[in-house]
Scaffold this active site. Structure first.
Site, PDB file in Angstrom:
ATOM      1  N   GLN A   1       1.269  -0.974   0.299  1.00 63.12           N
ATOM      2  CA  GLN A   1       0.212   0.099   0.172  1.00 63.12           C
ATOM      3  C   GLN A   1       0.878   1.422   0.242  1.00 63.12           C
ATOM      4  O   GLN A   1       0.629   2.096  -0.398  1.00 63.12           O
ATOM      5  CB  GLN A   1      -1.168   0.201   1.305  1.00 63.12           C
ATOM      6  CG  GLN A   1      -2.186  -1.134   0.897  1.00 63.12           C
ATOM      7  CD  GLN A   1      -2.756  -0.936   2.844  1.00 63.12           C
ATOM      8  OE1 GLN A   1      -2.862  -1.587   3.230  1.00 63.12           O
ATOM      9  NE2 GLN A   1      -3.915  -0.813   2.206  1.00 63.12           N
TER      10      GLN A   1
ATOM     11  N   HIS B   1       0.898  -9.794   4.855  1.00 61.18           N
ATOM     12  CA  HIS B   1      -0.029  -8.643   4.510  1.00 61.18           C
ATOM     13  C   HIS B   1      -1.089  -8.732   2.826  1.00 61.18           C
ATOM     14  O   HIS B   1      -0.454  -7.466   2.432  1.00 61.18           O
ATOM     15  CB  HIS B   1       0.621  -7.088   4.444  1.00 61.18           C
ATOM     16  CG  HIS B   1      -1.308  -6.099   5.352  1.00 61.18           C
ATOM     17  ND1 HIS B   1      -0.748  -5.885   6.113  1.00 61.18           N
ATOM     18  CD2 HIS B   1      -2.037  -6.051   4.653  1.00 61.18           C
ATOM     19  CE1 HIS B   1      -2.354  -4.752   6.161  1.00 61.18           C
ATOM     20  NE2 HIS B   1      -2.967  -5.442   4.857  1.00 61.18           N
TER      21      HIS B   1
ATOM     22  N   GLU C   1      -5.770 -10.290   8.970  1.00 57.18           N
ATOM     23  CA  GLU C   1      -6.664 -10.779   8.367  1.00 57.18           C
ATOM     24  C   GLU C   1      -6.648 -11.910   6.801  1.00 57.18           C
ATOM     25  O   GLU C   1      -6.825 -11.617   6.168  1.00 57.18           O
ATOM     26  CB  GLU C   1      -6.881  -9.268   7.312  1.00 57.18           C
ATOM     27  CG  GLU C   1      -7.367  -8.256   8.392  1.00 57.18           C
ATOM     28  CD  GLU C   1      -7.382  -6.694   7.928  1.00 57.18           C
ATOM     29  OE1 GLU C   1      -8.069  -5.726   8.720  1.00 57.18           O
ATOM     30  OE2 GLU C   1      -7.409  -6.824   6.620  1.00 57.18           O
TER      31      GLU C   1
ATOM     32  N   TYR D   1     -12.927  -1.731  12.387  1.00 54.86           N
ATOM     33  CA  TYR D   1     -14.047  -1.271  11.246  1.00 54.86           C
ATOM     34  C   TYR D   1     -15.262  -0.313  11.967  1.00 54.86           C
ATOM     35  O   TYR D   1     -15.906   0.547  12.036  1.00 54.86           O
ATOM     36  CB  TYR D   1     -13.282  -1.066   9.961  1.00 54.86           C
ATOM     37  CG  TYR D   1     -12.257  -0.966  10.229  1.00 54.86           C
ATOM     38  CD1 TYR D   1     -11.715   0.120   9.892  1.00 54.86           C
ATOM     39  CD2 TYR D   1     -11.575  -1.695   9.510  1.00 54.86           C
ATOM     40  CE1 TYR D   1     -10.311   0.063   9.456  1.00 54.86           C
ATOM     41  CE2 TYR D   1     -10.102  -1.856   9.531  1.00 54.86           C
ATOM     42  CZ  TYR D   1      -9.519  -0.931   9.288  1.00 54.86           C
ATOM     43  OH  TYR D   1      -8.160  -0.699   9.265  1.00 54.86           O
TER      44      TYR D   1
ATOM     45  N   GLU E   1      -5.372  -2.049  13.918  1.00 57.56           N
ATOM     46  CA  GLU E   1      -6.075  -1.375  13.255  1.00 57.56           C
ATOM     47  C   GLU E   1      -6.739  -1.312  13.502  1.00 57.56           C
ATOM     48  O   GLU E   1      -8.301  -1.743  13.950  1.00 57.56           O
ATOM     49  CB  GLU E   1      -6.291  -1.780  11.210  1.00 57.56           C
ATOM     50  CG  GLU E   1      -5.099  -2.188  11.190  1.00 57.56           C
ATOM     51  CD  GLU E   1      -5.741  -2.892   9.362  1.00 57.56           C
ATOM     52  OE1 GLU E   1      -6.555  -2.628   9.517  1.00 57.56           O
ATOM     53  OE2 GLU E   1      -4.737  -3.686   8.960  1.00 57.56           O
TER      54      GLU E   1
ATOM     55  N   TRP F   1      -5.525   2.841  11.916  1.00 52.67           N
ATOM     56  CA  TRP F   1      -4.617   2.351  10.433  1.00 52.67           C
ATOM     57  C   TRP F   1      -5.383   4.138  10.047  1.00 52.67           C
ATOM     58  O   TRP F   1      -6.928   4.367  10.048  1.00 52.67           O
ATOM     59  CB  TRP F   1      -5.664   1.807   9.916  1.00 52.67           C
ATOM     60  CG  TRP F   1      -5.374   1.162   8.742  1.00 52.67           C
ATOM     61  CD1 TRP F   1      -6.167   1.878   7.362  1.00 52.67           C
ATOM     62  CD2 TRP F   1      -4.446   0.427   7.865  1.00 52.67           C
ATOM     63  NE1 TRP F   1      -5.618   1.243   6.327  1.00 52.67           N
ATOM     64  CE2 TRP F   1      -4.261   0.677   6.654  1.00 52.67           C
ATOM     65  CE3 TRP F   1      -3.721  -0.151   8.670  1.00 52.67           C
ATOM     66  CZ2 TRP F   1      -3.730   0.067   5.861  1.00 52.67           C
ATOM     67  CZ3 TRP F   1      -2.524  -0.757   7.503  1.00 52.67           C
ATOM     68  CH2 TRP F   1      -2.519  -0.268   6.306  1.00 52.67           C
TER      69      TRP F   1
ATOM     70  N   TRP G   1      -6.333  -1.087  -1.606  1.00 52.20           N
ATOM     71  CA  TRP G   1      -6.480  -2.363  -2.607  1.00 52.20           C
ATOM     72  C   TRP G   1      -7.474  -1.772  -4.129  1.00 52.20           C
ATOM     73  O   TRP G   1      -7.516  -1.092  -5.043  1.00 52.20           O
ATOM     74  CB  TRP G   1      -7.147  -3.564  -1.733  1.00 52.20           C
ATOM     75  CG  TRP G   1      -6.141  -3.242  -0.624  1.00 52.20           C
ATOM     76  CD1 TRP G   1      -6.446  -2.979   1.259  1.00 52.20           C
ATOM     77  CD2 TRP G   1      -4.955  -4.075  -0.190  1.00 52.20           C
ATOM     78  NE1 TRP G   1      -5.041  -3.082   1.594  1.00 52.20           N
ATOM     79  CE2 TRP G   1      -4.176  -3.672   0.942  1.00 52.20           C
ATOM     80  CE3 TRP G   1      -4.116  -4.234  -1.090  1.00 52.20           C
ATOM     81  CZ2 TRP G   1      -3.370  -4.546   1.176  1.00 52.20           C
ATOM     82  CZ3 TRP G   1      -2.540  -4.698  -0.926  1.00 52.20           C
ATOM     83  CH2 TRP G   1      -2.421  -4.952   0.212  1.00 52.20           C
TER      84      TRP G   1
END
Length: 467
Positions: free
Chosen positions: A47, A147, A192, A319, A375, A421, A429
């Protein structure tokens, strides 16, 4: 090299001015106010790094996926991203200037190992220099091995559908832990695995873009097996804590009907316990058989013992909450709740979900290891105005979520740190560069970094906490 504004501007400069009313403040009396509670920021290699072919780096599945027409918004890719590979020193200066205690980042597997499985000295040196500088600055280093950026040559041999990839991952973990032993504060094997397995192999929204439930179940098993094997490899070489990072999601049934309540339970199993039960209980949740009839993980003798090897900590990424109703068969569908606050991603802002999940995990898993929130953050459509990026919603989001973490801690959940994050706006992504999660704004044309108001409020808090 472009400079970052926080390091360059002098006190009183309008570029670093923000309203004093914007305050980051954990609840009074919170354990988060203690100096030993870790506050950090997080990133991921694909990223931010760019330098896609520098010093022998070879393609990952995301390099390939980004070239698939329609796979990524605006046909964006990570070839340059935030150019962190060339700007890492000024980015670490930025982390120091903002007052963080630690930095969570990931290693590009394709950068440190050659296609034939040998060490790539130049790629390793990049991370060694980064780790040495983190240590010099007194910053804790949380290193993630994976990741999502699997080397493409391994994907060509089946990727995570091939059991051998778990062994190759352990070899990579062995190399890294031998090379940087004593320099890492904490190791993360996988970030994740749900996203790698489900988004990458069931829905096709992420690399490698496959779409089959069986592929999702098989890849998840091999990912978790790789975690167990890598944990053993790291522990053989280094004494730093080893864990895994799981993304979790709160669920609410769309109605009180039995079908919707069961649908929410199935969704909870898919999003949360599919990963956590094997790690912490040594078994897959029984709901998976109802959710995906006839589909079973390719478990061999000894696999579950390897997968459930003791973790020193568990990373939690959170999130949003999902509103779930039955699809009338074995599954569920998500429906948007009306009149709720949402982020640029369209995700509901629901801090209580983080508290509730942490408490659920404490009760479900008697041996729950210490937790780091690895995150937590939100995307917003940010842009500088006269050198300032006003992101009041992000600061409210962070304050409300640390308050939720504090509530869980007061009820006995052992949380030891919180990573926002993300440090930088970056390649998000399949959303490309449209969504901005950063505490720091990145102008992708000039690579100028501008700390947002939320970052400056965090800076003031961390300075005050240190006295």
């Amino acid at each position: 090299m472009q400079r970052n504004r926080l390091a360059d501007e002098q006190p009183g400069d309008p570029h670093v001015t923000t309203s004093d009313s914007l305050v980051f403040s954990p609840p009074a009396g919170s354990a988060m106010l203690r100096p030993d509670f870790l506050f950090g920021a997080a990133t991921a290699s694909y990223q931010i790094e760019g330098a896609a072919t520098a010093d022998g780096r070879h393609p990952s599945i995301w390099d390939t996926f980004c070239r698939v027409p329609g796979a990524v918004h605006n046909a964006d890719n990570g070839d340059v991203a935030c150019d962190h590979f060339h700007r890492w020193q000024s980015d670490l200066q930025l982390i120091s200037d903002l007052g963080f205690d630690g930095y969570r980042f990931s290693v590009s597997w394709s950068r440190v190992m050659t296609v034939d499985g040998q060490r790539n000295e130049k790629g390793l040196d990049f991370y060694k220099r980064l780790l040495d500088e983190l240590e010099r600055r007194g910053l804790k280093s949380f290193l993630t091995l994976y990741h999502w950026d699997l080397p493409q040559h391994l994907q060509d041999r089946g990727g995570w559908l091939n059991r051998d990839t778990a062994t190759r991952f352990a070899e990579y973990a062995d190399l890294m832990s031998r090379e940087v032993a004593g320099r890492v504060s904490a190791w993360t094997t996988l970030n994740e695995p749900y996203c790698s397995a489900y988004l990458g192999h069931t829905t096709g929204r992420h690399a490698p873009g496959l779409k089959d439930v069986r592929y999702g179940v098989e890849s998840m098993h091999h990912l978790l097996l790789g975690h167990g094997l890598a944990t053993e490899a790291v522990r053989a070489n280094d004494k730093a804590p080893v864990g895994l990072v799981a993304n979790v999601c709160a669920m609410v049934p769309a109605s009180d009907s039995p079908k919707d309540r069961r649908a929410a339970e199935l969704s909870y199993a898919n999003a949360n316990t599919w990963v956590l039960d094997p790690l912490l209980l040594g078994t897959y949740p029984e709901e998976l058989a109802e959710l995906w009839p006839g589909v079973k993980a390719p478990v061999r003798a000894g696999d579950m013992a390897t997968i459930s090897t003791r973790m020193d900590y568990l990373g939690i990424n959170y999130y949003f909450r999902s509103n779930i109703r039955s699809d009338g068969a074995h599954g569920y569908v998500e429906e948007d709740l009306p009149n709720v606050e949402r982020t640029q991603m369209g995700w509901e802002v629901y801090p209580d979900g983080l508290r509730d999940l942490l408490l659920d995990f404490k009760h479900r898993y008697p041996g729950l290891p210490p937790i780091y929130i690895t995150e937590n953050g939100m995307a917003s459509d940010d842009s500088p105005v006269a050198g300032r990026v006003a992101d009041e919603q992000r600061l409210r989001y962070l304050n409300r979520h640390v308050a939720a973490v504090d509530q869980a801690m007061r009820q006995g959940v052992d949380v030891r740190g919180y990573f926002a994050w993300s440090l930088l706006d970056n390649f998000e992504w399949s959303y490309g560069y449209e969504k901005r999660f950063g505490l720091v704004h990145v102008d992708y044309d000039t690579q100028v970094r501008t700390p947002k108001d939320s970052a400056l409020a965090l800076k003031r808090f961390l300075e005050q906490r240190r006295g």
